[in-house]
Design an enzyme around this catalytic site. Sequence first.
Site, PDB file in Angstrom:
ATOM      1  N   ASP A 148       2.436  -7.880   2.833  1.00  0.00           N
ATOM      2  CA  ASP A 148       3.611  -7.270   3.445  1.00  0.00           C
ATOM      3  C   ASP A 148       3.290  -6.819   4.874  1.00  0.00           C
ATOM      4  OD1 ASP A 148       5.988  -5.963   3.861  1.00  0.00           O
ATOM      5  OD2 ASP A 148       5.810  -4.630   2.121  1.00  0.00           O
ATOM      6  N   ASP A 206      14.860  -5.409   2.783  1.00  0.00           N
ATOM      7  CA  ASP A 206      14.814  -5.018   1.370  1.00  0.00           C
ATOM      8  C   ASP A 206      16.194  -4.997   0.710  1.00  0.00           C
ATOM      9  OD1 ASP A 206      12.254  -4.609   2.198  1.00  0.00           O
ATOM     10  OD2 ASP A 206      12.060  -2.614   1.305  1.00  0.00           O
TER      11      ASP A 206
HETATM   12  C1  GLA Z   1       8.455  -3.103   2.100  1.00  0.00           C
HETATM   13  C2  GLA Z   1       8.770  -4.317   1.232  1.00  0.00           C
HETATM   14  C3  GLA Z   1       9.185  -3.860  -0.159  1.00  0.00           C
HETATM   15  C4  GLA Z   1       8.080  -3.018  -0.766  1.00  0.00           C
HETATM   16  C5  GLA Z   1       7.726  -1.857   0.127  1.00  0.00           C
HETATM   17  C6  GLA Z   1       6.497  -1.103  -0.350  1.00  0.00           C
HETATM   18  O1  GLA Z   1       9.598  -2.346   2.334  1.00  0.00           O
HETATM   19  O2  GLA Z   1       9.773  -5.090   1.822  1.00  0.00           O
HETATM   20  O3  GLA Z   1       9.474  -4.971  -0.990  1.00  0.00           O
HETATM   21  O4  GLA Z   1       6.953  -3.827  -1.004  1.00  0.00           O
HETATM   22  O5  GLA Z   1       7.467  -2.302   1.461  1.00  0.00           O
HETATM   23  O6  GLA Z   1       6.086  -0.092   0.512  1.00  0.00           O
END
Ligand code: GLA
Length: 382
Positions: A148, A206
């Site tokens: 990520d 997200d």
């Molecule tokens: C980002 C990702 C999410 C999750 C969070 C965790 O926002 O897009 O899917 O993994 O980080 O902190």
Amino acid sequence: MSTQRSAWLAVVVLILWFPLAAQEAGVARTPPMGWNSWNHFRERVDDRTVRAQAEAMVVSGMKDAGYVYVNIDDTWEGQRDAKGLIQPNQKFPDMKALADYVHGKGLKLGIYSSPAAKTCAGYEGSRGHEEQDAETYANWGVDYLKYDWCQPGGTLREMKAAYGKMQDALKKTGRPMVFSLCQYGWHKVWEWGPSVGGNLWRTTDDIEDQYQAMAEIGFNQNGLERFAGLGHWNDPDMLEVGNGGMNEDEYRTHMSLWAMLAAPLIAGNDLTEMTPYTTAILTNREVIAVDQDPLGQQGSRVSQEGPFEVWAKAMSDGSKVVGLFNRQTTTERMSVNLSQVGIQKQASVRDLWLKQDRGTVEDSFSDFVPGHGVILVRMKQN
Ligand code: GLA
């Protein structure tokens, strides 16, 4: 053409073809299916939770329906030891034992990190420790890594380098691991995701457990279909089915749309506490078969009139899956001409949510579609 030139040409073709061919032959040949801790548990995930989810994946019938990855998202990370090796924090006393437990159930374990110094939730990232971390994951028995970005901005070159570095580190371990890129679709990741070993790449920000947010993400995937294929998938984010923010019709829309998109099906709810309809939505095998079809063709929109969208997905047996999606709140009649989905004259129709044959239709198919709902059918030319 001279022999030398043909030889060079063959080498170039092989180099270009190899990354895709390797992905087609390797992990995540069809879109990965599993569970991830983030959508429901956030920072509350711990060893006990993960074991309980693995157990529930089996008991609920999800494993039999095809779900296999049990993925720990952010907040498992502790400090590095004197040698720089990452340790889990106190929520995860023994990662290897956890992996053994998950494997003992016939499932696979996924983990999470970031190419930044810190993850999105502020935990230890992998920057400068890529090889060590990949090696640690392999030693624990990890089968899947979500990587990520977790940094503001970043150039295309920086992103490719960061993901490429982890790809190399994972390869070096010799352990097959699904490589999940998460950088929110920046710099058109679908164009270069496969070149850095991505088996899937997030295409958006997200998701939220709410119809408008889910619908905006899902319906906006139209146009990305040509970038998905065996071993490399567009990822419109994890499922919210069963988390409580949408009604049954909306969750059926969510699942139907993700299946049409050949999206990874990573459940994001608490598998130990599912209502019968949540289980029914997540384990509907006829809908899962749409997602997992071996042709690996992502579906797309065939028509749109305001809030009424018709989508189609080509299947390996020559049939077409058609979704009539109603994005407004009242029930409406919708129809599709068979010619719009490449069928001549007559088709036999099966409703994938009712699991019922609907007989033969001629020229067009129509039905009443509930507000925010879907009618999902599989049509076969007669
Ligand atoms: C980002 C990702 C999410 C999750 C969070 C965790 O926002 O897009 O899917 O993994 O980080 O902190």
